[in-house]
Design an enzyme around this catalytic site. Structure first.
Site, PDB file in Angstrom:
ATOM      1  N   LYS A  31      -2.984  -5.149   1.707  1.00  0.00           N
ATOM      2  CA  LYS A  31      -2.661  -4.161   2.753  1.00  0.00           C
ATOM      3  C   LYS A  31      -3.397  -4.572   4.018  1.00  0.00           C
ATOM      4  O   LYS A  31      -4.616  -4.666   4.029  1.00  0.00           O
ATOM      5  CB  LYS A  31      -3.094  -2.765   2.297  1.00  0.00           C
ATOM      6  CG  LYS A  31      -2.712  -1.693   3.297  1.00  0.00           C
ATOM      7  CD  LYS A  31      -2.851  -0.309   2.696  1.00  0.00           C
ATOM      8  CE  LYS A  31      -2.423   0.783   3.650  1.00  0.00           C
ATOM      9  NZ  LYS A  31      -1.983   0.417   4.973  1.00  0.00           N
ATOM     10  N   ASP A  33      -4.587  -4.129   7.877  1.00  0.00           N
ATOM     11  CA  ASP A  33      -4.910  -3.003   8.743  1.00  0.00           C
ATOM     12  C   ASP A  33      -4.459  -3.297  10.171  1.00  0.00           C
ATOM     13  O   ASP A  33      -5.226  -3.775  10.990  1.00  0.00           O
ATOM     14  CB  ASP A  33      -6.429  -2.756   8.690  1.00  0.00           C
ATOM     15  CG  ASP A  33      -6.793  -1.390   9.232  1.00  0.00           C
ATOM     16  OD1 ASP A  33      -5.865  -0.582   9.449  1.00  0.00           O
ATOM     17  OD2 ASP A  33      -7.977  -1.124   9.447  1.00  0.00           O
ATOM     18  N   GLU A 176      -8.128  -3.389   3.645  1.00  0.00           N
ATOM     19  CA  GLU A 176      -7.971  -1.949   3.452  1.00  0.00           C
ATOM     20  C   GLU A 176      -7.582  -1.578   2.014  1.00  0.00           C
ATOM     21  O   GLU A 176      -7.852  -0.477   1.556  1.00  0.00           O
ATOM     22  CB  GLU A 176      -6.907  -1.452   4.427  1.00  0.00           C
ATOM     23  CG  GLU A 176      -7.051  -0.005   4.770  1.00  0.00           C
ATOM     24  CD  GLU A 176      -5.942   0.505   5.678  1.00  0.00           C
ATOM     25  OE1 GLU A 176      -5.989   1.699   5.988  1.00  0.00           O
ATOM     26  OE2 GLU A 176      -5.043  -0.257   6.056  1.00  0.00           O
TER      27      GLU A 176
END
Length: 310
Positions: A31, A33, A176
Site C-alpha cells: 500500500k 502512501d 502504510e
C-alpha cells in the site's frame, strides 16, 4: 479527449489479512502512501484524474511521457502518485506541495526538487475494449505486457499467498500496509468492495504543534523535529517528537509558519524531556501516522503527514 470512457476507481475496504486457508486465493500488493489517480493515455497524450474525478494533469508534467510507453494503445490505468522522503520511503508529507500546485513555473521547480513516481497496479480499458470484467490476474498480466516501465512510472510486484510475509516487509520498509485482492475478482468501478481489503500498519492522528527542536547534520539551521501534543481535559498533553516524513520544502514552510508563533514557555501540561526546545503557540494542527502508543503515552515511530488544511 476521444473515445475512452471515464471510470471511477474501485476502492478497498479496511479489514484483516485473509486467513491461512484462504491465502492462495489472494494477491497482496504494497500500500503506497500517495494520491490515487486514473491515467488516460490516448492519441499519445496523458490525462490524469483524481479519485473524485478532478483533472490533475498540470500538477505532474514528469508523468506525461507515460503516454508514449503503452505500446501505441489507448488505455486507462489505475495507480498511486507517490513522492519519497530523504530515506527513500513514500511520504504523504513530501507529496503535499505537489498536490495543489498548478502554477507552471512553480510546478517545474517542484519537479526538480520533489519528483513524483506513478505506481501502476491495474488496467481498466484497452483501445475499444473494457478490461474491468477480466479477473485480477489477467488484468495484471495485461498491464505488465502493455506498460514499459520508465524513470517516473513503475508496475510494482505483487505476491500470491504470502500475506503475512508481505505485511511484515511493508512494516520494515516503513510502508502504510498492504492491499489484498481476490485473484478472481473483476474491477468494480466506483465501488468499495471487500474483494480488495487494505490492512494497515499505522494509525493516523491529528496533533497540535507546541514546539520544535533544531536539526543536526544535514538539517542544521532548520527544524530537526516537531514537538506535538493532543488536547486533553487540562490542556495540551505531550505525545512525542516527530522527526521523519519531511522534505526540505515542508521544513521551510513549517519554519516560516512557526517563527511568528514563538513563545517563552512550554504550552504542554507536562514538561517534554527534550534539550534546547523552541516553544510555540499551540495553533498549528497537523496529521501524523504512528505504529502504536507506548505505555507512557508516547507515539511509537511517528511520521509527519502534513498540516491539516481544515
Amino acid at each position: 479527449m476521444g473515445h475512452l470512457p471515464v471510470y471511477a476507481p474501485m476502492v478497498a475496504q479496511l479489514g484483516p489479512l485473509p486467513g491461512p486457508a484462504e491465502q492462495e486465493a489472494w494477491a497482496v500488493e504494497m500500500k503506497w502512501d500517495g494520491v490515487r489517480c486514473l491515467a488516460y493515455a490516448e492519441d499519445g497524450a496523458l490525462r490524469l484524474l483524481s479519485r473524485n474525478g478532478r483533472d490533475v494533469t498540470l500538477a505532474y508534467p514528469e508523468l506525461y511521457a507515460l503516454a508514449g510507453a503503452v505500446g501505441g494503445h489507448d488505455v486507462v490505468l489505475d495507480g498511486e502518485i507517490v513522492a519519497f522522503d530523504e530515506a527513500g520511503r513514500p511520504s504523504f508529507g513530501a507529496l503535499q506541495p505537489r498536490m495543489h500546485q498548478r502554477n507552471t513555473a512553480r510546478v517545474a521547480e517542484l519537479v526538480r526538487t520533489v519528483p513524483v513516481t506513478l505506481l501502476l497496479f491495474d488496467i481498466l480499458h484497452v483501445n475499444n475494449s473494457p478490461a474491468v470484467d477480466l479477473p485480477y490476474v489477467q488484468r495484471r498480466d495485461l498491464l505488465e505486457s502493455i506498460v514499459r516501465p520508465g524513470a517516473r512510472w513503475q508496475v510494482p510486484a505483487w505476491f500470491q499467498g504470502q500475506a503475512e510475509q508481505a505485511l511484515a516487509s511493508s512494516r520494515q520498509l516503513g510502508l502504510e500496509g498492504v492491499v489484498c485482492k481476490r485473484l478472481t475478482s473483476p474491477y468494480r468501478p466506483g465501488r468499495r468492495s471487500a474483494e480488495w481489503t487494505k490492512v494497515k500498519n499505522f494509525i493516523h492522528q491529528d496533533v497540535v504543534v507546541g514546539g520544535w527542536k533544531p536539526g543536526e547534520g544535514r538539517r542544521a539551521g532548520t527544524i530537526g523535529s516537531l514537538l506535538v501534543g493532543v488536547p486533553g481535559k487540562s490542556g495540551l498533553t505531550y505525545v512525542g517528537s516527530v522527526g521523519t516524513g519531511f522534505t526540505d520544502a515542508t521544513l521551510e514552510d513549517l519554519r516560516v509558519r512557526l517563527a511568528p508563533l514563538a513563545r517563552a514557555t512550554s504550552p504542554f501540561t507536562d514538561q517534554p524531556p527534550v534539550d534546547r526546545p523552541h516553544w510555540v503557540e499551540p495553533v498549528l494542527v497537523g496529521e501524523v501516522q504512528y505504529a502504536e502508543m507506548t505505555g507512557d503515552g508516547r507515539l511509537r515511530h511517528p511520521s509527519w503527514r502534513g498540516l491539516r488544511a481544515d
